[in-house]
Design an enzyme around this catalytic site. Sequence first.
Site, PDB file in Angstrom:
ATOM      1  N   LYS A  29       0.840  -1.212   0.000  1.00 20.15           N
ATOM      2  CA  LYS A  29       0.000   0.000   0.000  1.00 20.15           C
ATOM      3  C   LYS A  29       0.873   1.260   0.000  1.00 20.15           C
ATOM      4  CE  LYS A  29      -3.578  -0.123   2.737  1.00 20.15           C
ATOM      5  NZ  LYS A  29      -4.828  -0.192   1.959  1.00 20.15           N
ATOM      6  N   ARG A  99      -3.633   3.011   8.372  1.00 22.16           N
ATOM      7  CA  ARG A  99      -3.908   1.736   7.714  1.00 22.16           C
ATOM      8  C   ARG A  99      -2.658   0.866   7.685  1.00 22.16           C
ATOM      9  NH1 ARG A  99      -7.054   5.325   4.252  1.00 22.16           N
ATOM     10  NH2 ARG A  99      -9.187   4.587   4.002  1.00 22.16           N
ATOM     11  N   GLY A 108      -8.357  -7.249   4.457  1.00 25.72           N
ATOM     12  CA  GLY A 108      -9.199  -7.377   5.638  1.00 25.72           C
ATOM     13  C   GLY A 108      -8.557  -8.060   6.818  1.00 25.72           C
ATOM     14  N   MET A 110      -5.740  -7.201   8.538  1.00 29.11           N
ATOM     15  CA  MET A 110      -5.132  -6.330   9.559  1.00 29.11           C
ATOM     16  C   MET A 110      -6.030  -5.113   9.776  1.00 29.11           C
ATOM     17  SD  MET A 110      -1.054  -6.747   8.775  1.00 29.11           S
ATOM     18  CE  MET A 110      -1.183  -6.476   7.008  1.00 29.11           C
ATOM     19  N   ARG A 353      -2.936  -1.176  -5.877  1.00 26.66           N
ATOM     20  CA  ARG A 353      -2.123  -2.380  -5.700  1.00 26.66           C
ATOM     21  C   ARG A 353      -2.514  -3.395  -6.763  1.00 26.66           C
ATOM     22  NH1 ARG A 353      -4.971  -4.479  -0.043  1.00 26.66           N
ATOM     23  NH2 ARG A 353      -7.004  -4.971  -0.934  1.00 26.66           N
ATOM     24  N   HIS A 469     -15.449  -7.883   1.599  1.00 28.05           N
ATOM     25  CA  HIS A 469     -14.454  -8.801   2.181  1.00 28.05           C
ATOM     26  C   HIS A 469     -14.670 -10.221   1.699  1.00 28.05           C
ATOM     27  CE1 HIS A 469     -13.310 -11.707   5.372  1.00 28.05           C
ATOM     28  NE2 HIS A 469     -12.200 -11.009   5.372  1.00 28.05           N
ATOM     29  N   ARG A 578      -0.356 -48.108 -11.169  1.00 31.12           N
ATOM     30  CA  ARG A 578      -0.321 -48.974  -9.984  1.00 31.12           C
ATOM     31  C   ARG A 578      -1.168 -50.209 -10.244  1.00 31.12           C
ATOM     32  NH1 ARG A 578      -1.212 -43.292  -7.157  1.00 31.12           N
ATOM     33  NH2 ARG A 578      -2.541 -43.262  -8.984  1.00 31.12           N
ATOM     34  N   ARG A 634       4.191 -50.093 -12.423  1.00 31.68           N
ATOM     35  CA  ARG A 634       4.800 -50.609 -11.191  1.00 31.68           C
ATOM     36  C   ARG A 634       4.222 -51.971 -10.873  1.00 31.68           C
ATOM     37  NH1 ARG A 634       3.783 -47.322  -5.776  1.00 31.68           N
ATOM     38  NH2 ARG A 634       1.770 -48.398  -5.918  1.00 31.68           N
ATOM     39  N   GLU A 761      12.668 -45.424  -3.176  1.00 31.91           N
ATOM     40  CA  GLU A 761      11.773 -44.951  -2.110  1.00 31.91           C
ATOM     41  C   GLU A 761      12.295 -45.272  -0.717  1.00 31.91           C
ATOM     42  OE1 GLU A 761       8.006 -47.034  -2.678  1.00 31.91           O
ATOM     43  OE2 GLU A 761       9.088 -48.542  -3.851  1.00 31.91           O
ATOM     44  N   SER A 780      12.612 -43.935 -10.694  1.00 28.61           N
ATOM     45  CA  SER A 780      11.436 -43.121 -10.404  1.00 28.61           C
ATOM     46  C   SER A 780      11.359 -42.981  -8.886  1.00 28.61           C
ATOM     47  CB  SER A 780      10.165 -43.784 -10.935  1.00 28.61           C
ATOM     48  OG  SER A 780       9.034 -43.005 -10.618  1.00 28.61           O
ATOM     49  N   GLY A 782       9.803 -42.521  -5.505  1.00 27.40           N
ATOM     50  CA  GLY A 782       8.538 -42.604  -4.786  1.00 27.40           C
ATOM     51  C   GLY A 782       8.652 -41.796  -3.513  1.00 27.40           C
ATOM     52  N   THR A 783       8.417 -40.485  -3.621  1.00 26.66           N
ATOM     53  CA  THR A 783       8.741 -39.595  -2.504  1.00 26.66           C
ATOM     54  C   THR A 783       7.764 -39.700  -1.339  1.00 26.66           C
ATOM     55  OG1 THR A 783       7.650 -37.823  -3.753  1.00 26.66           O
ATOM     56  CG2 THR A 783      10.057 -37.940  -3.846  1.00 26.66           C
ATOM     57  N   ASN A 784       6.594 -40.318  -1.545  1.00 27.56           N
ATOM     58  CA  ASN A 784       5.715 -40.543  -0.391  1.00 27.56           C
ATOM     59  C   ASN A 784       6.410 -41.468   0.604  1.00 27.56           C
ATOM     60  OD1 ASN A 784       3.833 -39.086  -1.838  1.00 27.56           O
ATOM     61  ND2 ASN A 784       2.718 -40.873  -2.555  1.00 27.56           N
ATOM     62  N   ASP A 785       6.849 -42.645   0.135  1.00 28.36           N
ATOM     63  CA  ASP A 785       7.514 -43.594   1.031  1.00 28.36           C
ATOM     64  C   ASP A 785       8.908 -43.110   1.417  1.00 28.36           C
ATOM     65  OD1 ASP A 785       5.404 -45.267   1.253  1.00 28.36           O
ATOM     66  OD2 ASP A 785       6.234 -46.916   0.084  1.00 28.36           O
ATOM     67  N   CYS A 847       7.256 -39.728  -8.901  1.00 29.33           N
ATOM     68  CA  CYS A 847       5.864 -40.148  -9.110  1.00 29.33           C
ATOM     69  C   CYS A 847       5.043 -40.106  -7.829  1.00 29.33           C
ATOM     70  CB  CYS A 847       5.813 -41.553  -9.715  1.00 29.33           C
ATOM     71  SG  CYS A 847       6.559 -42.821  -8.676  1.00 29.33           S
ATOM     72  N   TYR A 867      11.478 -35.864 -15.566  1.00 30.43           N
ATOM     73  CA  TYR A 867      10.022 -35.686 -15.599  1.00 30.43           C
ATOM     74  C   TYR A 867       9.451 -35.727 -14.192  1.00 30.43           C
ATOM     75  CZ  TYR A 867       9.546 -40.745 -14.845  1.00 30.43           C
ATOM     76  OH  TYR A 867       9.608 -42.016 -14.309  1.00 30.43           O
TER      77      TYR A 867
END
Length: 892
Positions: A29, A99, A108, A110, A353, A469, A578, A634, A761, A780, A782-785, A847, A867
């Site tokens: 602002k 302000r 809205g 602050m 803004r 708002h 899968r 897989r 993984e 590949s 497997g970033t979850n595990d 993946c 990828y």
Amino acid sequence: MTAAPQRIYTFGAGRAEGHAAMKDVLGGKGAGLAEMTNLGIPVPPGFTVSTAACAEYYRTGRKLPAGLMDEVRGALAAVESIAGARFGDPENPLLLSVRSGAKFSMPGMMDTVLNLGLNTDTVGGLARSTGDPRFAWDSFRRFVQMYGDVVLGVNRHPLEKLIEGRKEARGVTQDTELTADDWRDLVSAFLERVESQLRRPFPMDPYEQLEGAIAAVFRSWNTPRAVFYRKEHGIPDDIYTAVNVQAMVFGNLGDDSATGVAFTRDPATGEDLFYGEFLPNAQGEDVVAGIRTPLPINRSRPVPDGVATLEELMPAAYGTLLEVRRRLEGHFRDMQDLEFTIQRGRVWMLQCRTGKRTARAAVRIAVDMVGEGLIDRDTALLRVQPSQLDQLLHPTIDPKAPRHVIARGLPASPGARTGKVVFTPEEAVARSERGDAVILVRRETSPEDIAGMSAAQGILTARGGQTSHAAVVARGMGKCCVVGCSEISVALDEKSFTTSRGRTVREGDEITLDGATGEVMLGRVGVQGVDPEHDRELGQVLHWADEVRRLRIRTNADTPDDARTARRFGAEGIGLCRTEHMFFDEERVALVREMILAETFEERKAALDRILPFQRRDFEGIFRAMAGLPVTVRLLDPPLHEFLPTTDAQVKALAEHSGMREADIRRKTREHEEANPMLGHRGCRLGISHPEIYRMQVRAILEAACAVASEEIAVLPEIMIPLVSIEKELEFLKEEVADEAEAVFRGTGRRVAYQVGTMIELPRACLVAGGIARTAEFFSFGTNDLTQTSYGFARDDAGPFLRVYEEVKIIGRSPFVTLDREGVGELVRIAVERGRAARPGLKTGICGEHGGDPDSIAFCHEVGLDYVSCSPFRVPVARLAAAHAALREAAK
């Protein structure tokens, strides 16, 4: 001796100490006010207290920095000189607005104080200098009410009730119908109520008022609603807010005065239309708070009969606004959000803004501005945030679906949503946590409703306009929203609303909102998705993204339908198919259970032979859908117990199907139970102990590939072995795959090229990636595990304590949402480097769920993956995120 850093920046009379590039110091602002002043646009004089002063306020235990108020007094003298009035002067008083303004817009969230400097002495001077006692006393009551709420912590609702009581006694319905005497009496009552509650008088010293207001704005940086908003929008906690102090200009001086909010383009659709709302004889907070439903500034949209626009009521002022719109959008080369006040016919700009906009508007504005020559392709791409495309793919009402429209309001934020009606933000959060989809219904929203708005699928308000708002925040969140629905009457005590057509809807009833038309419908109404192929602007943005990005985008798909959907969204292959998801069909799961419970190899093989045709048919459909694109399949990953019956009914059904005794089924099921199945007999371990399972799957994959190839369709199968952590595991299974593949090729008389790789993984796999890469043709991740095993967190159990970790700032964001760069990311980096050292050109991808997260995609680009793979509906998001990563790298 080093000079003290500057904490106050003045602006006014065409000159400012700051400029647009100083958002870090002045906030958005303040930077906008300085830039408009430098451009010669009419801005009330004032000064900005820097964000550094706010940081110092928090470092020193929430105390205003030493010497700050002396600097404020010096800056105020310059404002007095320009304004021709003096702060606290009982004859010609200068009044101030105070302000907030952080680097990033937080609408809205602050606090603001208007009409500061009024007291029992200066109110008389204001009445005399303006010739309008009613205006003066109305302004004084507004100040007491706002300052009491924001600075002193006085509940404003009892004061509102005093106003309602006075209107009832006078037999009027509008605030504007109360006289000067009415407001004078109400101010006295307000002051008594404040003193009674605080046990001290309301502060009458203008400088004490100003000091309190500046501290209150600093304090508002860490209110629960502001903290929540920053977390929702990824805004850092340590950038702090500036404070903007300006000479007041008044939109409530009569019929030739007004206040309003405008956007240089339509923030909902992106159309090149001057879009906005105003209220005659009002102050700015009346518009944004949604207390009164404002009027349109022009007829660029349909206007109800009998409603006059600003263009018609004040043509000269509207003409000035049009010129300001042209200059500011041309200068900033982006859609601008403007706040203005018209004081006795003269236009004053209070804010400029970058405007919040829907995803639809962001895409259209970006494409249109390239066509207009305002920005280039790369700037346009960076103007559209990847997360916004999620909003753009929101469903819309199916035009063929039956609907029962019960009310209509103003369309504020598009999308179509169905949910159970709730009337409080607390109930919205509670029901959402239980898994219910809810629609939050309010008379009007306030900043305190932010958690409920976030939890709700959609928002419906009875009052307020398209710049209120509710509308602004909903657009920023991508929430479906209908505002100003005057056809409903909300009864909070009874937890219901009633339409003008006599229909009563109670808490828990289902309604559907159409944020594009403003329709409110009873019950659930059918919806349809958005197809990027047939959306011109979105298609253009994604085409530009494809020109820029290096990362390829694949999809996680387990069925031909998923594959076709993903391809329509621009997927360049399947990064994760899968196979276990293909087994949960009722007919197939019975065969899988027989295979698992088989007592002998022959029995297991017989069950697998009956599963084979189903698997082969699935793969044929997927290969056809992805013709010419790679498909990574897989092999079976989860532990076998996940397929076994868990209820008495399932046990009984399996016994009838297989001829086994129920007791034997229960015994065999117990034998497969594991203490920690996530780290147990699953993935490649299962393939090694029961190679016939993987052999059946390899046969199904390659027989399907040969069959589809015989149709002159290119197939590119990639066979992925999960959960490898030891090089010899992959060596063993790759030989099994090769042996089965040769058998398939002999049997079909056709050969197809295929690759064998592994899913990385486990932390050990990352560390020994060089050895694994000697066998694997691709990695590949497997970033979850990999996240689970790196942290020692079980994803399904970690939610409750990870939320606490986020709240107390142990972590910034769940590592299951955004990839942990320092730990998990470092393991990925090590694996890529060591893998490619052993096998130059090794293909690598990701993946897990992180494949659709923009921040994680940026990391994947940085470490050189080939990828990312994500769910079909995240493919457009990933395409744009990959382009952003490439552009940011080029900018470095």
